[in-house]
Design a protein around this motif. Structure first.
Motif, PDB file in Angstrom:
ATOM      1  N   GLU A   1      49.760  13.411   6.571  1.00  0.00           N
ATOM      2  CA  GLU A   1      49.128  14.631   7.098  1.00  0.00           C
ATOM      3  C   GLU A   1      49.483  14.895   8.557  1.00  0.00           C
ATOM      4  N   TRP A   2      50.081  13.978   9.269  1.00  0.00           N
ATOM      5  CA  TRP A   2      50.481  14.215  10.662  1.00  0.00           C
ATOM      6  C   TRP A   2      51.955  14.594  10.781  1.00  0.00           C
TER       7      TRP A   2
ATOM      8  N   ASP B   1      36.233  16.070  12.484  1.00  0.00           N
ATOM      9  CA  ASP B   1      37.253  15.107  12.882  1.00  0.00           C
ATOM     10  C   ASP B   1      38.185  15.745  13.894  1.00  0.00           C
TER      11      ASP B   1
ATOM     12  N   GLU C   1      36.774   3.716  10.855  1.00  0.00           N
ATOM     13  CA  GLU C   1      37.945   4.160  10.075  1.00  0.00           C
ATOM     14  C   GLU C   1      38.927   3.016   9.906  1.00  0.00           C
TER      15      GLU C   1
ATOM     16  N   HIS D   1      42.220  14.012   1.083  1.00  0.00           N
ATOM     17  CA  HIS D   1      43.058  14.665   2.090  1.00  0.00           C
ATOM     18  C   HIS D   1      44.152  15.432   1.365  1.00  0.00           C
TER      19      HIS D   1
ATOM     20  N   HIS E   1      42.613  20.708   7.875  1.00  0.00           N
ATOM     21  CA  HIS E   1      42.999  19.525   8.636  1.00  0.00           C
ATOM     22  C   HIS E   1      43.631  19.986   9.942  1.00  0.00           C
ATOM     23  N   HIS E   2      44.244  19.077  10.680  1.00  0.00           N
ATOM     24  CA  HIS E   2      44.735  19.441  12.026  1.00  0.00           C
ATOM     25  C   HIS E   2      45.791  20.541  11.998  1.00  0.00           C
TER      26      HIS E   2
HETATM   27  O1  FHN Z   1      43.836  12.312  12.542  1.00  0.00           O
HETATM   28  C1  FHN Z   1      42.928  12.116  11.474  1.00  0.00           C
HETATM   29  C2  FHN Z   1      43.627  11.558  10.269  1.00  0.00           C
HETATM   30  O2  FHN Z   1      44.648  12.427   9.862  1.00  0.00           O
HETATM   31  C3  FHN Z   1      42.601  11.359   9.142  1.00  0.00           C
HETATM   32  O3  FHN Z   1      42.028  12.618   8.783  1.00  0.00           O
HETATM   33  C4  FHN Z   1      41.524  10.394   9.617  1.00  0.00           C
HETATM   34  C5  FHN Z   1      40.465  10.212   8.536  1.00  0.00           C
HETATM   35  O4  FHN Z   1      39.275   9.778   9.106  1.00  0.00           O
HETATM   36  N1  FHN Z   1      40.882  10.939  10.826  1.00  0.00           N
HETATM   37  C6  FHN Z   1      41.789  11.207  11.931  1.00  0.00           C
HETATM   38  C7  FHN Z   1      42.286   9.932  12.566  1.00  0.00           C
HETATM   39  O5  FHN Z   1      41.176   9.244  13.102  1.00  0.00           O
END
Ligand code: FHN
Length: 419
Positions: free
Chosen positions: A34-35, A186, A239, A23, A82-83
């Motif tokens: 990351e959030w 994801d 997860e 990540h 990523h998000h």
């Molecule tokens: O929101 C994402 C999180 O940042 C991360 O990437 C994980 C990894 O599987 N997946 C999400 C949360 O379920």
């Protein structure tokens, strides 16, 4: 490209068992996970300095690949987006990408080239959620607007534009970066799943471009159904948790799965998170996954300069020392045809049974239901013969074999006996 059947498509995945999750992105600059943009309700403008500052001068994916290989990992999955919507690849569909930062590099291209050069398979993580794209209706007070909400309905035409963008980027990733082994979407939630993403159309395109790429189960289908949707994926993706009994579908058939787990408590780099798992914990987790027909995807979060944290490297190297001696009890192995023993776990490949001794009690290790079925036993780490005996015929010992061998030979205090 020749398409192989789904079962065969998964062969390498079930053989390799152990991968590196990576990540990495702009969030490494604030270094609070990351959030961070969402959790701290940052506007796009407040987050922009991280784009301006992103300058990973230490990024050396070949070093990352060598570390993964040393740890005994056989594949990797890295965030392409990523998000937060930042693209680590040179997408022609946005300016919000690494090639427009001080890096001025296609970080995904360098990653796939480096990991392939070290003999590892390459996967890409792609976020369906996009907090940056103007057509994705993300509201800071509500991360994920309900699909049925008025606000969402008003933005429907925009959302369709976002879905086209998302499909277009997936097409770029499967067209411009060679053979991709895993596409890790994801994530889906509430109404935001399946055909909201136009998932059937997306997977049809994916299968057309790269028929053998593995897809995870986060497009929102039900992989455990008797007849899963076309977009239900190839493997389940628990997860931060390991399934108690492995994973089976409605018909009772084993479903391939991969547990994604962080090394510390965050996916993205967090400057103050020192709460790391030990190598012993990681090895026990990997053994548990394989003993239940699963894989382990273990995460690293490189920092803003492109370096994997020293503590992550230290744990991975210690895991690698165990894998170097005991990897044959992981690679190509699966659940054994014997019940879990009280002292540890079994993995099995063909007629070879691996006994992972995790708990030491007093006296020899008791093996149930194995009398007359074990020709010889060896300690895997050093090949030492393991003495197998059947003690005097007291009723309490009937049907058991007993193995005497010295305390673990490796620092991880986990011994594996090959029987
Ligand atoms: O929101 C994402 C999180 O940042 C991360 O990437 C994980 C990894 O599987 N997946 C999400 C949360 O379920």
């Amino acid at each position: 490209m020749q398409q192989i059947e789904k079962e065969n498509r998964l062969d390498w995945f079930m053989q390799d068992r152990f991968g590196m999750f990576i990540h990495w992105g702009l969030y490494a600059v604030p270094a609070r996970g990351e959030w961070v943009r969402n959790q701290e309700k940052m506007s796009i403008e407040a987050y922009q300095p991280y784009f301006e500052d992103f300058d990973p001068d230490l990024y050396d994916p070949r070093q990352w690949a060598k570390l993964a290989k040393e740890a005994g990992m056989k594949y990797a999955v890295m965030t392409a987006k990523h998000h937060d919507g930042f693209c680590l690849f040179d997408s022609k569909l946005t300016e919000y990408k690494a090639t427009n930062t001080k890096a001025q590099r296609d970080l995904v291209k360098e990653y796939v080239d480096a990991f392939r050069a070290e003999g590892l398979k390459v996967g890409l993580y792609y976020s369906l959620i996009d907090w940056h794209h103007p057509d994705y209706p993300a509201y800071h007070d509500r991360i994920h607007p309900m699909r049925g909400s008025d606000a969402f309905k008003a933005a429907q035409h925009q959302f369709d534009r976002y879905v086209s963008y998302m499909h277009g980027q997936v097409k770029e990733l499967l067209t411009n970066y060679g053979t991709i082994d895993v596409l890790w979407f994801d994530f889906s939630y509430d109404e935001m799943k399946g055909e909201t993403w136009k998932a059937s159309e997306l997977v049809a395109m994916i299968r057309e471009l790269q028929p053998n790429v593995l897809i995870d189960n986060r497009l929102g289908g039900n992989l455990l159904a008797a007849e899963p949707e076309s977009y239900a994926g190839d493997f389940a993706s628990p997860e931060q948790i390991l399934p108690p009994k492995g994973i089976v579908n409605e018909l009772g058939n084993a479903v391939p799965w991969e547990a994604c787990i962080t090394l510390n408590q965050h996916w993205g780099y967090h400057a103050y998170d020192e709460d790391y798992k030990t190598a012993k914990t990681v090895i026990r987790g990997l053994v548990e996954c394989v003993s239940k027909n699963g894989n382990l995807l273990l995460n690293v979060g490189p920092d803003a300069r492109g370096a994997i944290p020293e503590k992550s490297q230290e744990v991975l190297r210690e895991v690698g020392a165990w894998m170097k001696r005991n990897g044959s009890s992981i690679y190509g192995c699966a659940a054994a045809s014997f019940d879990k023993p009280e002292w540890g776990r079994y993995t099995q490949a063909g007629n070879t049974l691996y006994a992972h001794i995790l708990e030491r009690g007093i006296g020899p290790i008791a093996f149930e239901d194995l009398q007359g079925r074990v020709k010889q036993a060896r300690r895997l780490a050093d090949g030492a013969e393991v003495n197998i005996s059947t003690p005097w015929n007291g009723e309490a010992f009937k049907g058991y074999l007993f193995a005497n061998f010295p305390q673990a030979s490796l620092p991880c205090d986990i011994d594996t006996v090959i029987a």
